[in-house]
Design a protein around this motif. Sequence first.
Motif, PDB file in Angstrom:
ATOM      1  N   GLU A  67       1.017  -1.075   0.079  1.00 57.23           N
ATOM      2  CA  GLU A  67       0.089  -0.111   0.115  1.00 57.23           C
ATOM      3  C   GLU A  67       0.924   0.932  -0.133  1.00 57.23           C
ATOM      4  OE1 GLU A  67      -2.455   2.799  -0.491  1.00 57.23           O
ATOM      5  OE2 GLU A  67      -3.524   0.693  -0.161  1.00 57.23           O
ATOM      6  N   GLN A  68       0.845   2.127  -1.139  1.00 57.95           N
ATOM      7  CA  GLN A  68       1.995   3.124  -1.217  1.00 57.95           C
ATOM      8  C   GLN A  68       1.247   4.224  -0.497  1.00 57.95           C
ATOM      9  OE1 GLN A  68       0.421   1.387  -3.867  1.00 57.95           O
ATOM     10  NE2 GLN A  68       2.551   0.021  -4.606  1.00 57.95           N
ATOM     11  N   ASN A  69       0.097   4.437  -0.505  1.00 54.66           N
ATOM     12  CA  ASN A  69      -0.463   5.678   0.044  1.00 54.66           C
ATOM     13  C   ASN A  69      -0.706   5.783   1.515  1.00 54.66           C
ATOM     14  OD1 ASN A  69      -1.242   7.445  -2.385  1.00 54.66           O
ATOM     15  ND2 ASN A  69      -2.328   5.588  -3.030  1.00 54.66           N
ATOM     16  N   THR A  70      -0.925   7.062   2.288  1.00 55.89           N
ATOM     17  CA  THR A  70      -1.481   6.939   3.677  1.00 55.89           C
ATOM     18  C   THR A  70      -2.612   6.675   3.719  1.00 55.89           C
ATOM     19  OG1 THR A  70      -1.888   9.276   3.213  1.00 55.89           O
ATOM     20  CG2 THR A  70       0.365   8.974   3.922  1.00 55.89           C
ATOM     21  N   ARG A  71      -3.647   6.910   2.780  1.00 52.99           N
ATOM     22  CA  ARG A  71      -4.958   6.206   2.923  1.00 52.99           C
ATOM     23  C   ARG A  71      -5.228   5.143   2.173  1.00 52.99           C
ATOM     24  NH1 ARG A  71      -8.825   9.984   5.390  1.00 52.99           N
ATOM     25  NH2 ARG A  71      -7.552  11.110   6.837  1.00 52.99           N
ATOM     26  N   PRO A  72      -5.446   3.899   2.495  1.00 54.83           N
ATOM     27  CA  PRO A  72      -5.292   2.651   1.558  1.00 54.83           C
ATOM     28  C   PRO A  72      -6.512   2.897   0.718  1.00 54.83           C
ATOM     29  CG  PRO A  72      -6.224   2.308   3.838  1.00 54.83           C
ATOM     30  CD  PRO A  72      -5.552   3.487   3.947  1.00 54.83           C
ATOM     31  N   GLY A  73      -6.265   2.206  -0.417  1.00 54.41           N
ATOM     32  CA  GLY A  73      -7.357   2.148  -1.753  1.00 54.41           C
ATOM     33  C   GLY A  73      -8.082   0.848  -1.167  1.00 54.41           C
ATOM     34  N   LEU A  74      -9.200   0.822  -2.169  1.00 50.06           N
ATOM     35  CA  LEU A  74     -10.348   0.046  -1.833  1.00 50.06           C
ATOM     36  C   LEU A  74      -9.920  -1.564  -2.039  1.00 50.06           C
ATOM     37  CD1 LEU A  74     -13.383  -0.407  -1.788  1.00 50.06           C
ATOM     38  CD2 LEU A  74     -13.637  -0.341  -4.198  1.00 50.06           C
ATOM     39  N   ALA A  75      -9.048  -1.824  -2.983  1.00 48.63           N
ATOM     40  CA  ALA A  75      -8.669  -2.932  -3.082  1.00 48.63           C
ATOM     41  C   ALA A  75      -8.110  -3.646  -2.051  1.00 48.63           C
ATOM     42  CB  ALA A  75      -7.843  -3.247  -4.546  1.00 48.63           C
ATOM     43  N   ASN A  76      -6.913  -2.966  -1.420  1.00 51.18           N
ATOM     44  CA  ASN A  76      -6.335  -3.389  -0.210  1.00 51.18           C
ATOM     45  C   ASN A  76      -7.046  -3.561   0.898  1.00 51.18           C
ATOM     46  OD1 ASN A  76      -3.845  -4.108  -1.497  1.00 51.18           O
ATOM     47  ND2 ASN A  76      -2.883  -2.087  -0.994  1.00 51.18           N
ATOM     48  N   VAL A  99       6.038  -1.353   8.078  1.00 52.33           N
ATOM     49  CA  VAL A  99       6.191  -0.098   7.452  1.00 52.33           C
ATOM     50  C   VAL A  99       7.735  -0.178   6.850  1.00 52.33           C
ATOM     51  CG1 VAL A  99       6.544   2.364   8.075  1.00 52.33           C
ATOM     52  CG2 VAL A  99       5.023   1.212   9.561  1.00 52.33           C
ATOM     53  N   THR A 100       7.524  -0.313   5.614  1.00 55.16           N
ATOM     54  CA  THR A 100       8.757  -0.541   4.780  1.00 55.16           C
ATOM     55  C   THR A 100       9.130   0.496   4.022  1.00 55.16           C
ATOM     56  OG1 THR A 100       7.320  -1.412   3.008  1.00 55.16           O
ATOM     57  CG2 THR A 100       7.950  -3.047   4.416  1.00 55.16           C
ATOM     58  N   GLY A 101       8.165   1.610   3.722  1.00 55.70           N
ATOM     59  CA  GLY A 101       8.321   2.540   2.630  1.00 55.70           C
ATOM     60  C   GLY A 101       8.098   2.085   1.439  1.00 55.70           C
ATOM     61  N   ASN A 102       8.182   3.137   0.454  1.00 50.18           N
ATOM     62  CA  ASN A 102       7.728   2.643  -1.061  1.00 50.18           C
ATOM     63  C   ASN A 102       9.028   2.405  -1.586  1.00 50.18           C
ATOM     64  OD1 ASN A 102       5.056   3.073  -0.925  1.00 50.18           O
ATOM     65  ND2 ASN A 102       5.075   5.084  -0.895  1.00 50.18           N
TER      66      ASN A 102
END
Length: 362
Positions: free
Chosen positions: A122-131, A159-162
């Motif tokens: 998950e790249q964003n601070t607010r997760p997408g619908l799929a995840n 918390v890995t970073g992108n």
Amino acid sequence: MKIIIAGGGTGGHLFPAVAVGEELMRERSGIEVLFVGTSAGFEAEWLPKSGYRYELFAMHGIRGHGAVARVRASIEFLRATALAADLLRRFKPDLVLGAGGYASASTAVAAIIARVPLVLMEQNTRPGLANRMLVRFARKICIGFSDGAAYFSSAKVAVTGNPVRFEYRPDRERAPGAKLQILVLGGSSGAHRLNIGAIGAFKIERKSVIKCDIVHQTGKADEELVRQAYREMEMAAKVVPFIDDIAAALNRTDLIVARSGAMTVTDIALAARPAVFVPYPFHKDMQQLHNARVIERIGGAAIVADDDNLATNLAREIKSLIGDPDRLVAMGTKARQAARPDAAREIARICFEAAGKETVGA
């Protein structure tokens, strides 16, 4: 060992997927990595040129469309899931890595049904619908920003970073007397409103900006429109539809004006560059605004709203920043505090662990 990495739709989902795939291949000789995406996404253009093995399914996103488009997308999703299930039977992966976006969902669902270990990104601070829907079935979810941890079970969060594909050199020294360079960066597909806003800002502050070197990534659709705008303003600028080597571009620049997709924010932090972020204003969860705040709150960026006053407010912010080079350097140093340069390696380690292949060469 075999791994399927599913994700795409935009460069912001594709390139992290590729970064992890490349790291996996660096760490294990003989590993087979298969990328899966959608024929409607950015990957349909990029993957055929990459030399990597890939499969593309016909699928579009569901959110933000009308009823007819939603029905079509649902049918496409079911068809893509069936194709993904067949692909899993043929390829027999040890792990599926879902890299986010609608392009990853069908393959992730097929992995769940086939009981193939699943790891998510998950790249964003607010997760997408799929995840948000898939996380309960995953072994781990690797998140780009610590802000996103609150949306998932803590036992599954790493918390890995992108992950990025390039090595950044944040310690660049500018040559004495060199012009400041401004980079306008709209993302892999460009951003029309940002392009127009930046042109408007440069027109307002032409006397200040004309002393700078400008590089403007436009996306394909706006390339000629932006090029013509600079000609009319009699301003020299390098106008390109897409920048392949983003690390080199960021290394040369002094100030970035950009959307704040997760990977753009990540790249800027790793490069230790100051930014003026103009978050995309129409996403329901305001993902880009929250991404930008990660850097803003540590003093590494400013945020300008994409509204009717974009050009005026952007002009004011740019004029203030380019008039204070020491502040630009200080902001870049602060932005670097949010960087996690070993993200690809950490996600690769998690993948090997989830697949039960911790031993080198397994």
